[in-house]
Design an enzyme around this catalytic site. Structure first.
Site, PDB file in Angstrom:
ATOM      1  CD  GLU A 103       4.387  64.583  23.351  1.00  0.00           C
ATOM      2  OE1 GLU A 103       3.270  64.488  22.816  1.00  0.00           O
ATOM      3  OE2 GLU A 103       5.070  63.583  23.669  1.00  0.00           O
TER       4      GLU A 103
ATOM      5  CG  HIS B 249       6.772  61.207  19.588  1.00  0.00           C
ATOM      6  ND1 HIS B 249       7.228  60.095  18.922  1.00  0.00           N
ATOM      7  CD2 HIS B 249       5.501  60.910  19.964  1.00  0.00           C
ATOM      8  CE1 HIS B 249       6.287  59.164  18.906  1.00  0.00           C
ATOM      9  NE2 HIS B 249       5.232  59.641  19.512  1.00  0.00           N
TER      10      HIS B 249
ATOM     11  CG  HIS C 267       0.169  55.997  20.678  1.00  0.00           C
ATOM     12  ND1 HIS C 267      -0.326  56.391  19.457  1.00  0.00           N
ATOM     13  CD2 HIS C 267       1.292  56.753  20.879  1.00  0.00           C
ATOM     14  CE1 HIS C 267       0.436  57.337  18.944  1.00  0.00           C
ATOM     15  NE2 HIS C 267       1.425  57.572  19.786  1.00  0.00           N
TER      16      HIS C 267
ATOM     17  CG  HIS D  97       6.377  41.185  29.872  1.00  0.00           C
ATOM     18  ND1 HIS D  97       6.037  41.098  28.544  1.00  0.00           N
ATOM     19  CD2 HIS D  97       7.651  41.684  29.897  1.00  0.00           C
ATOM     20  CE1 HIS D  97       7.030  41.530  27.794  1.00  0.00           C
ATOM     21  NE2 HIS D  97       8.031  41.875  28.587  1.00  0.00           N
TER      22      HIS D  97
ATOM     23  CG  HIS E 291      13.123  44.841  26.092  1.00  0.00           C
ATOM     24  ND1 HIS E 291      13.724  43.629  25.871  1.00  0.00           N
ATOM     25  CD2 HIS E 291      11.910  44.554  26.655  1.00  0.00           C
ATOM     26  CE1 HIS E 291      12.940  42.646  26.278  1.00  0.00           C
ATOM     27  NE2 HIS E 291      11.828  43.179  26.749  1.00  0.00           N
TER      28      HIS E 291
END
Length: 389
Positions: A112, A115, A184, A295, A353
């Protein structure tokens, strides 16, 4: 007043310092590699570098989300009030001892915080990009005919990345609220779009790129493909942030049926906590199925549109680089999407992906910026024989 600070700015200031340190390395490399180039080419190289590192950030953000590291440091911008997990070692150890497989562990805390360091570094690069563009804009008076990118684009990008940082904070403070996490993700893709527009403008200003003329139908199809991919990214983000990937673990059917039990009202209730309905009740599995299957069904429409676009570009022999990239990315998305279902959501395929979707949107925007529709023929004018529309 007892003199106690209302807010401890130390973690935020140290985080900004880490972001500056992260950005200095790429900036030094850029200066050494392009110090003899023209200002236009230097600016273009800076934009491409920022675009590349922003794409890396989106990929690492996907890795952070998919490894359940989003709450590895449950506060923001620091980690238990510290600028790194080193200072928060005791608090992280206590949380990990209490729940060894919980959201807070030493590994997840580092994921985290890395990032956040990368995100701050990208913010620094965007500030440098704004200053460099503005300086070049000011110098345009020496050559009024020179093609110069407007500083409005990097300014909009800076505003966007600040908003993206706010959503990053809300992702933590609102405990992975699905709507916030999805926004986000979309914000990261939007940042790539803004940077891609500037990168292509820089290429055209430096004389590296030229505008391809497309038939009006093909240009419309290009726009349609970009819109469809954008919607599909939003749907994919909703699948990921609701952890609905494994709601259907067979293909092409789902749960052994072409139309399994689905609750669309629950699944697409946008403002609710993770795993719960708006009234606090647990989310039904049928809601997760609806999220996943929507989806998947929409992916068929996107695939058809992309294949039609690629074939159209090939027939008109336009945008060769973008055409090849779209073909490769379409194949990649098909393979990684299937592997997520059939192979039980392997981490590498899931990250790729997400990255493939972001790259596809970036390439579509590149194609839009590098092309225009052919002009309408005047009334009564007949198109010369052999000219392809």
């Amino acid at each position: 007043m007892d003199g106690t600070a209302l807010y401890n700015l130390s973690p935020a200031l140290r985080l900004m310092g880490m972001g500056l340190a992260v950005a200095l390395g790429p900036l030094a490399w850029l200066w050494l590699r392009h110090r003899g180039a023209s200002p236009a080419r230097q600016l273009g190289a800076l934009t491409l570098l920022t675009l590349f590192l922003t794409f890396d950030l989106v990929m690492f953000g996907a890795f952070t989300r998919l490894t359940d590291s989003g709450l590895g440091c449950p506060d923001w911008p620091g980690c238990y009030g510290h600028s790194s997990p080193v200072g928060a070692h005791a608090q992280i150890s206590a949380a990990q001892d209490a729940m060894p497989t919980g959201p807070v562990t030493h590994g997840k805390a580092w994921v985290e915080m890395v990032h956040r360091y990368l995100a701050t570094g990208v913010g620094v690069l965007i500030i440098v990009l704004l200053v460099a563009t503005w300086l070049q804009w000011r110098k345009r008076g020496a050559d009024p005919g020179a093609a110069v990118v407007s500083p409005g684009w990097p300014l909009a990008t800076l505003v966007w990345v600040c908003a993206q940082g706010a959503f990053g904070a809300l992702t933590v403070t609102m405990k992975l609220f699905p709507a916030i996490v999805t926004l986000h993700l979309l914000g990261g893709v939007g940042l790539l779009v803004l940077l891609m527009v500037q990168a292509e403008q820089d290429r055209q200003a430096a004389g590296i790129s030229r505008i391809d003329v497309l038939g009006r139908g093909l240009r419309a199809l290009l726009w349609a493909a970009a819109v469809l991919v954008g919607v599909q990214i939003a749907l994919g983000g909703w699948v990921s942030t609701n952890y609905a990937v494994l709601a259907c673990n067979t293909f092409p059917q789902c749960q052994g049926s072409w139309w399994p039990p689905m609750d669309f009202a629950q699944g697409f209730e946008l403002w609710r906590p993770l795993g719960r309905q708006g009234d606090g009740a647990l989310l039904d599995f049928s809601a997760l199925t609806a999220i996943h299957y929507t989806h998947r069904l929409f992916a068929y429409a996107v695939f058809v549109a992309l294949v039609a676009l690629i074939v159209g570009l090939w027939r008109q022999q336009r945008l060769p680089a973008q055409r090849r990239a779209l073909a490769a990315l379409t194949a990649l998305q098909l393979l990684t999407g299937l592997s997520n279902v059939i192979l039980d959501w392997p981490l590498a395929a899931a990250v790729v992906h997400t990255g493939g979707a972001a790259a596809m949107m970036t390439v579509l925007v590149w194609a839009l910026c590098a092309s225009r529709a052919e002009a309408l023929a005047p009334a009564g004018h007949t198109r010369p024989a052999g000219v392809t529309p």
